[in-house]
Enzyme design. Structure first.
Site, short mmCIF file in Angstrom:
data_model
loop_
_atom_site.label_atom_id
_atom_site.label_comp_id
_atom_site.label_asym_id
_atom_site.label_seq_id
_atom_site.Cartn_x
_atom_site.Cartn_y
_atom_site.Cartn_z
N PRO A 1 0.81 -1.22 0.00
CA PRO A 1 0.00 0.00 0.00
C PRO A 1 0.84 1.28 0.00
CG PRO A 1 -0.83 -1.56 1.63
CD PRO A 1 0.48 -2.10 1.14
N ARG B 1 -1.29 -8.04 -21.26
CA ARG B 1 -2.10 -7.72 -22.44
C ARG B 1 -1.40 -6.75 -23.37
NH1 ARG B 1 -5.35 -3.41 -22.37
NH2 ARG B 1 -7.14 -4.56 -23.20
N GLU C 1 1.35 -8.05 9.06
CA GLU C 1 1.45 -6.62 9.32
C GLU C 1 2.30 -5.90 8.27
OE1 GLU C 1 0.75 -3.01 11.22
OE2 GLU C 1 -0.21 -4.96 11.43
N ASP D 1 -6.98 1.92 -25.58
CA ASP D 1 -7.61 1.77 -24.27
C ASP D 1 -7.61 3.08 -23.50
OD1 ASP D 1 -8.24 -0.88 -24.45
OD2 ASP D 1 -6.40 -1.58 -23.49
#
Length: 254
Positions: A98, A163, A125, A178
């Site tokens: 994160p 992709r 953690e 895209d």
């Protein structure tokens, strides 16, 4: 490209790696996908991969030994290959976290130019800081939220990168147009029937006039980006025609 994923739950990747686009890419030999349980590299009889943090606190922290051992074993068993006239290029070792750099289409395009990627998926953690400092080359996050582990984010990144590899998609122009690849959100799409219930396909798409269709798509991409993600326009490369259309779009909405 070869992609290795270090995880405590390799079975999570069975369906993802064997299905749809990723499964077909492996069948074509375009990409090799491999999930490795780093518990096998713990180096202790109890196969422990985590321990309590120094200094106290809640939760458990992933130990450095299993991660370092697993990465080094992968590199020893299948070292980077040297092509003719090319220098050895070490793999990118990516920590899903994160705290990492937010993953974007631009980052996917950068990673798609690599020959090998190694992903590290954690639980508990967090990671021993020495993994960040002395092993990984990249830290990536897929958003400002926390999941139970790095497996789902790794799947997202791998799918996004794969992709873009030549031969993976049936239509090579799909990835180019895209959303985010052009700096804008993608224009609307329509297919048969030309009229569904009371809703018609825009006449211009049925006209057969390719230049007009291209202009319509660009204008609609600008409209959709301005309506949904105006922040993207601050960094998009816009022509004089784009700016004129954008001004007209803004006036229409007043």
């Amino acid at each position: 490209m070869r992609v290795d994923v270090l995880t405590l739950f390799p079975e999570m990747f069975d369906g993802v790696f064997g299905s749809s686009i990723l499964g077909k890419a492996q069948d074509k030999g375009i990409i090799r996908l491999n999930a490795v349980n780093f518990r096998d590299y713990s180096g202790n009889k109890h196969h422990m991969v985590d321990d309590t943090p120094y200094g106290g606190g809640g939760g458990m922290v992933l130990k450095p030994e299993p991660i370092f051992n697993a990465v080094e074993s992968l590199l020893e068993s299948d070292p980077p290959q040297q092509g003719q006239g090319e220098s050895l290029r070490p793999p990118r070792i990516i920590l899903m976290c994160p705290q990492g750099e937010t993953f974007t289409q631009k980052k996917a395009e950068e990673l798609a130019r690599e020959d090998r990627l190694i992903f590290i998926c954690g639980h508990y953690e967090g990671y021993d800081e020495r993994i960040r400092e002395h092993l990984v080359t990249d830290e990536l996050s897929i958003g400002d939220y926390v999941l139970t582990g790095g497996e789902l984010p790794a799947m997202v990144v791998i799918d996004s990168v794969a992709r873009l590899l030549p031969g993976v998609l049936g239509n090579e122009t799909s990835a180019i147009t895209d959303s985010f690849s052009t700096g804008l959100l993608e224009y609307p799409h329509y297919t048969r029937p030309a009229q569904f219930r009371d809703h018609k396909v825009p006449d211009i798409l049925l006209s057969g006039h390719h230049a007009n269709v291209a202009d319509w798509r660009r204008r609609e991409a600008l409209r959709r980006t301005w309506q949904r993600r105006p922040d993207l326009l601050e960094h998009a490369e816009l022509s004089a025609k784009d700016l004129k259309w954008l001004a007209e779009i803004k006036l229409e909405q007043q």
